[in-house]
Design an enzyme around this catalytic site. Structure first.
Site, PDB file in Angstrom:
ATOM      1  CG  ASN A   1      -4.017  15.658  -0.128  1.00 15.43           C
ATOM      2  OD1 ASN A   1      -4.947  15.396  -0.886  1.00 15.43           O
ATOM      3  ND2 ASN A   1      -3.210  14.733   0.378  1.00 15.43           N
TER       4      ASN A   1
ATOM      5  CE  LYS B   1      -4.737  13.466   3.393  1.00 12.47           C
ATOM      6  NZ  LYS B   1      -4.201  12.748   4.541  1.00 12.47           N
TER       7      LYS B   1
ATOM      8  CG  HIS C   1      -0.347  11.281   0.248  1.00 18.70           C
ATOM      9  ND1 HIS C   1      -0.800  10.383   1.192  1.00 18.70           N
ATOM     10  CD2 HIS C   1      -0.431  12.500   0.819  1.00 18.70           C
ATOM     11  CE1 HIS C   1      -1.148  11.051   2.283  1.00 18.70           C
ATOM     12  NE2 HIS C   1      -0.936  12.338   2.077  1.00 18.70           N
TER      13      HIS C   1
ATOM     14  CD  GLU D   1      -3.758   9.435   3.196  1.00 21.52           C
ATOM     15  OE1 GLU D   1      -4.354   9.957   2.233  1.00 21.52           O
ATOM     16  OE2 GLU D   1      -3.688   9.973   4.323  1.00 21.52           O
TER      17      GLU D   1
ATOM     18  CD  GLU E   1       2.320  14.753   3.462  1.00 19.94           C
ATOM     19  OE1 GLU E   1       1.562  15.636   3.873  1.00 19.94           O
ATOM     20  OE2 GLU E   1       1.945  13.819   2.751  1.00 19.94           O
TER      21      GLU E   1
ATOM     22  N   GLY F   1      -2.825  12.980   9.844  1.00 17.83           N
ATOM     23  CA  GLY F   1      -4.183  12.785  10.364  1.00 17.83           C
ATOM     24  C   GLY F   1      -4.256  12.365  11.818  1.00 17.83           C
TER      25      GLY F   1
ATOM     26  CB  SER G   1      -0.955  16.731  12.522  1.00 13.03           C
ATOM     27  OG  SER G   1      -1.547  15.442  12.453  1.00 13.03           O
TER      28      SER G   1
HETATM   29  P1  PGA Z   1      -3.127  15.945   7.573  1.00 14.07           P
HETATM   30  O1  PGA Z   1      -2.706  15.288   6.168  1.00 14.07           O
HETATM   31  O2  PGA Z   1      -2.833  17.421   7.476  1.00 14.07           O
HETATM   32  O3  PGA Z   1      -4.618  15.668   7.687  1.00 14.07           O
HETATM   33  O4  PGA Z   1      -2.327  15.286   8.631  1.00 14.07           O
HETATM   34  C1  PGA Z   1      -1.573  15.720   5.483  1.00 14.07           C
HETATM   35  C2  PGA Z   1      -1.405  14.928   4.224  1.00 14.07           C
HETATM   36  O5  PGA Z   1      -1.698  13.721   4.234  1.00 14.07           O
HETATM   37  O6  PGA Z   1      -0.991  15.464   3.182  1.00 14.07           O
END
Ligand code: PGA
Length: 249
Positions: free
Chosen positions: A10, A12, A93, A95, A163, A169, A208
């Protein structure tokens, strides 16, 4: 049942045309690992270009609108994303749930739109740190599944991504035991919602994941792949995750 592992990147809100060199490097390696599925979800502006550059790689989108067309300035429908070459779309997601206020009902409608247009939908769920600390992680995720998972009978088009919001992140991940418990809980909840179809639904871990922890995470029962953010932006970081999945296939 054996489920093919899926590693989905992803990107983003990252990626310009000048970054497609990194995409080419990932695509070139990914295509060698035929026992697993690898997908990249670049920003929508790069979907068509990515599809032209790597016709054998699964290219996905990061969101879609629930409707097919209409007066929704700035939005993209699942039909449009499919038209651009996407085969998959991430919906719900955390976010987007946080920044755009998307509800479980919104996420379910988006997943249905993806299904209507022949796209795989990755439906994301996950608890906050406060919910985990309060002992409510499983209940929270089960409630999100209740509200977000469409009941369409056949469910091969559906993927779930677990997640934990606090792991995205941050470089932190849950204990392997906590991941195992959550993925088992999700499988049981899917069985309640979808019956026998639940066995074929892949459940990804996200938050992560990196080259150092992928092998132990992907070896957990009911962890059928990963949704990878930061570590999917370069071949150097993403390829070790692909290799870890392929080694377990
Ligand atoms: P990350 O993000 O691997 O940077 O923690 C995962 C995600 O948000 O899908």
């Amino acid at each position: 049942m054996t489920r093919r592992k899926l590693i989905a990147g992803n990107w983003k809100m990252n990626g310009l045309r000048s970054d497609l060199g990194a995409f080419d490097a990932i695509a070139g390696t990914a295509c060698q690992f035929t026992a697993i599925d690898v997908a990249i979800c670049p920003p929508a502006t790069l979907i068509a270009l990515a599809c032209m550059r790597a016709p054998d790689l699964v290219i996905g989108a990061q969101d879609c609108h629930a409707e097919d067309s209409g007066a929704h300035t700035g939005n993209l429908s699942a039909q449009m994303l499919g038209d651009a070459g996407a085969k998959l779309v991430i919906v719900g997601h955390s976010e987007r749930r946080t920044e755009q206020g998307e509800t479980d009902a919104d996420v379910q409608a988006k997943a249905l739109a993806a299904h209507r247009h022949g796209l795989t939908a990755i439906v994301c769920v996950g608890e906050t740190e406060a919910e985990r600390d309060a002992g409510n992680a499983e209940a929270r995720v089960s409630a999100q599944l209740d509200g977000s998972v469409p009941r369409t009978g056949e469910a091969r088009w559906l993927v779930i991504a677990y997640e934990p919001v606090w792991a995205i992140g941050t470089g932190r991940i849950p204990t392997l035991e906590d991941v195992a418990v959550m993925h088992e809980t999700i499988r049981a909840k899917l069985a309640e919602l979808l019956g026998e179809e639940a066995e074929g639904v892949r459940i990804l871990y996200g938050g992560s994941m990196n080259g150092g922890n992928a092998e132990e995470l992907l070896a957990i029962p009911n962890v059928d792949g990963g949704l990878v953010g930061g570590a999917s932006l370069s071949a150097e970081k993403f390829v070790p995750i692909i290799k870890a999945a392929a080694a377990l296939a």
